[in-house]
Design a protein around this motif. Structure first.
Motif, PDB file in Angstrom:
ATOM      1  N   ARG A  24      47.640  41.594  41.951  1.00 35.99           N
ATOM      2  CA  ARG A  24      47.838  42.576  43.021  1.00 35.99           C
ATOM      3  C   ARG A  24      49.309  42.775  43.315  1.00 35.99           C
ATOM      4  NH1 ARG A  24      43.267  41.607  47.655  1.00 35.99           N
ATOM      5  NH2 ARG A  24      41.670  42.817  46.596  1.00 35.99           N
ATOM      6  N   ASP A  50      38.837  50.078  49.275  1.00 35.39           N
ATOM      7  CA  ASP A  50      38.419  49.586  47.959  1.00 35.39           C
ATOM      8  C   ASP A  50      38.690  48.084  47.857  1.00 35.39           C
ATOM      9  OD1 ASP A  50      37.996  48.979  45.288  1.00 35.39           O
ATOM     10  OD2 ASP A  50      39.539  50.340  44.522  1.00 35.39           O
ATOM     11  N   GLU A  60      41.096  36.905  48.330  1.00 33.58           N
ATOM     12  CA  GLU A  60      40.439  37.908  49.176  1.00 33.58           C
ATOM     13  C   GLU A  60      41.382  38.405  50.270  1.00 33.58           C
ATOM     14  OE1 GLU A  60      38.712  34.709  48.955  1.00 33.58           O
ATOM     15  OE2 GLU A  60      37.850  35.428  47.086  1.00 33.58           O
ATOM     16  N   ASN A  97      38.509  46.185  45.483  1.00 33.83           N
ATOM     17  CA  ASN A  97      39.116  45.828  44.199  1.00 33.83           C
ATOM     18  C   ASN A  97      40.465  46.501  43.982  1.00 33.83           C
ATOM     19  OD1 ASN A  97      36.871  44.220  43.359  1.00 33.83           O
ATOM     20  ND2 ASN A  97      35.753  46.130  43.040  1.00 33.83           N
ATOM     21  N   SER A  98      41.042  47.017  45.038  1.00 39.22           N
ATOM     22  CA  SER A  98      42.323  47.700  44.915  1.00 39.22           C
ATOM     23  C   SER A  98      43.399  46.746  44.398  1.00 39.22           C
ATOM     24  CB  SER A  98      42.759  48.252  46.273  1.00 39.22           C
ATOM     25  OG  SER A  98      44.082  48.729  46.179  1.00 39.22           O
TER      26      SER A  98
END
Length: 154
Positions: A82, A111, A36, A113-114
């Motif tokens: 990521r 976002d 996160e 969920n980027s």
């Protein structure tokens, strides 16, 4: 850049750097290792250690010193699913470089969920100036407002 100048001098003179405590470094590294993780903007004045912290996070997360010293103003590092985008010093970017970066950052921050997260170093005034000249879409404007409020109000 102050940190890079020191690093070049240390390498040239084959000296070990003096390491001062960096109490927030572990927190920064843990943030970017987290599922996160959040984007972070390090602000302050010249010599506060913004670039130093960016470099140390870069190295702790698996980036190489050769890549860091390669002359790129923006570094990219894979963090699993990521990508970490590290901006060594926002003031070094021309407006045609900073504008799309800030606009993309605004969309990515909005976002959850980027696939991209950011670590950016910027002087207070330069940060606000570059952000205010970025796009005027709703998402970018919201990011600018949040950053400005954080700098002014705390």
């Amino acid at each position: 850049m102050y940190d890079e100048t020191i690093q070049r001098a240390l390498a040239r003179l084959k000296m070990q750097p003096i390491e001062l405590p960096a109490p927030h470094l572990a927190w920064l590294v843990d943030n970017f290792r987290s599922d996160e993780c959040q984007s972070i903007i390090l602000t302050g004045t010249a010599g506060d250690g913004k670039t130093y912290h960016c470099r140390r996070v870069w190295l702790e997360l698996g980036g190489t010193i050769e890549d860091w010293n390669g002359g790129e103003k923006i570094q990219r590092l894979s963090l699993g699913s990521r990508q970490l985008i590290v901006v060594k010093d926002l003031s070094e970017l021309r407006s045609d470089e900073s504008k799309p970066l800030i606009e993309q950052m605004a969309w990515d921050v909005a976002d959850p969920n980027s696939p991209r997260v950011y670590l950016m170093a910027a002087n207070h005034g330069q940060l606000l100036e570059k952000m205010k000249t970025a796009g005027s879409d709703k998402t970018t404007s919201a990011l600018v407002e949040v950053v400005e409020n954080l700098l002014v109000v705390g």
